[in-house]
Design a protein around this motif. Structure first.
Motif, PDB file in Angstrom:
ATOM      1  N   SER A  74       0.832  -1.211   0.000  1.00 46.69           N
ATOM      2  CA  SER A  74       0.000   0.000   0.000  1.00 46.69           C
ATOM      3  C   SER A  74       0.858   1.249   0.000  1.00 46.69           C
ATOM      4  N   LEU A  75       1.922   1.237   0.800  1.00 49.00           N
ATOM      5  CA  LEU A  75       2.814   2.394   0.837  1.00 49.00           C
ATOM      6  C   LEU A  75       3.509   2.611  -0.501  1.00 49.00           C
TER       7      LEU A  75
ATOM      8  N   LEU B  24     -10.143   8.982   2.082  1.00 49.65           N
ATOM      9  CA  LEU B  24      -9.231   7.965   2.592  1.00 49.65           C
ATOM     10  C   LEU B  24      -8.551   8.419   3.883  1.00 49.65           C
ATOM     11  N   SER B  25      -8.217   9.692   3.978  1.00 51.25           N
ATOM     12  CA  SER B  25      -7.594  10.213   5.204  1.00 51.25           C
ATOM     13  C   SER B  25      -8.549  10.105   6.385  1.00 51.25           C
TER      14      SER B  25
ATOM     15  N   PHE C 255       1.961   6.638  -6.968  1.00 50.04           N
ATOM     16  CA  PHE C 255       0.922   7.526  -7.509  1.00 50.04           C
ATOM     17  C   PHE C 255       1.353   8.988  -7.411  1.00 50.04           C
ATOM     18  N   LEU C 256       1.895   9.381  -6.249  1.00 45.07           N
ATOM     19  CA  LEU C 256       2.335  10.766  -6.086  1.00 45.07           C
ATOM     20  C   LEU C 256       3.491  11.098  -7.020  1.00 45.07           C
TER      21      LEU C 256
ATOM     22  N   LEU D  99      -8.747  11.541  -1.763  1.00 45.03           N
ATOM     23  CA  LEU D  99      -7.692  11.603  -0.749  1.00 45.03           C
ATOM     24  C   LEU D  99      -8.243  12.028   0.611  1.00 45.03           C
TER      25      LEU D  99
ATOM     26  N   GLU E 275      -9.829  13.746  -7.414  1.00 44.83           N
ATOM     27  CA  GLU E 275      -8.726  13.137  -6.678  1.00 44.83           C
ATOM     28  C   GLU E 275      -8.608  13.722  -5.274  1.00 44.83           C
TER      29      GLU E 275
ATOM     30  N   SER F 295       1.050   4.097  -3.015  1.00 48.23           N
ATOM     31  CA  SER F 295       0.746   5.500  -2.706  1.00 48.23           C
ATOM     32  C   SER F 295       1.871   6.421  -3.160  1.00 48.23           C
TER      33      SER F 295
END
Length: 264
Positions: free
Chosen positions: A29-30, A72-73, A36-37, A69, A65, A33
């Motif tokens: 997952s990390l 999800l946060s 993507f960034l 975000l 987007e 992420s």
């Protein structure tokens, strides 16, 4: 001081956080992420991405987007609210009277197997868990009421002794909701535990009140049986310390005199 306390708590539990985060799920997952960034902000790559921004800048986040975000946060914060709470508002430690034996990873197995007639109720806890801190006074009161020679209470800090948590299958993850866990041992073997754990490794919701523990673990019945065991132990000890005194035999001369008197 208010800022240093959560910082020290985080540094103290940092090795456990590393073990928790190094699982494949969190690593993947990390990585996704960060990827993507990187793709979204790297010039030359982001120029070819589709965008819904009015200015047509594909190297910046669009409104869709940003909403994802933020959503999800919020989910991450809700899932980890317990861990965030324990770093800022830990309840005070219980310092009252108790009849509880504290185990380590080297003493728990020996103590449970020492006497098969003794029933043990063991709490698996962690100092960083607010639920464990709140339950400490309830567990101490139970030990004061029901502790005897045949029924004993123990505690082991699985946040400190990780091998114990693996052996007795009690997860230390804040998401598992297995802390605290009460386990009843008879003859060195587990008989029951609360909370129960389902097939997926998740704890079934259960309230750690004094009434629930007395009812579920049959403490009143266990206490009566354990009192009988303690009485038998005391009787055996008393007999071993004070053996029966044998009757003194009369000397042979006195026997002969008494027989002669009877003949006369």
């Amino acid at each position: 001081m208010a800022l240093l306390t959560p910082l020290f708590a985080f540094l103290y539990h940092l090795p456990q956080v590393y073990k928790w985060l190094l699982k494949p799920y969190y690593v993947a997952s990390l990585f996704m992420s960060v990827a993507f960034l990187a793709v979204r902000k790297t010039p030359g790559i982001c120029d070819h991405l589709a965008t819904q921004r009015e200015d047509g800048n594909s190297c910046d986040f669009d409104w869709r987007e940003v909403e994802i975000l933020m959503f999800l946060s919020a989910i991450v914060m809700m899932k980890n609210r317990r861990a965030m709470f324990l770093m800022t508002c830990k309840p005070p430690l219980y310092m009252g009277p108790e009849y509880i034996k504290y185990f380590s990873d080297k003493t728990i197995d020996d103590e449970l197997d020492r006497d098969g007639r003794v029933t043990w109720i063991v709490e698996f806890f962690a100092n960083w868990s607010p639920e464990c801190q709140s339950f400490a006074s309830v567990y101490a009161d139970l030990s004061l009421k029901y502790n005897c020679a045949g029924l004993k209470f123990g505690k082991v800090d699985i946040g400190r002794y990780g091998e114990v948590s693996k052996k007795y299958k009690v997860s230390t993850s804040p998401l598992s909701k297995q802390l605290p866990s009460l386990v009843l041992f008879q003859g060195g073997k587990e008989v029951m535990r609360r909370p129960q754990v389902d097939k997926k490794g998740r704890a079934v919701s259960w309230s750690f009140t004094e009434e629930n523990i007395i009812r579920e673990f049959n403490l009143n019945e266990l206490y009566q049986k354990s009192k009988k065991l303690s009485k038998t132990k005391e009787d055996k000890v008393g007999q071993s310390q004070f053996p029966p005194v044998p009757e003194e035999e009369e000397p042979e001369q006195q026997k002969e005199e008494s027989e002669s008197k009877k003949d006369k």
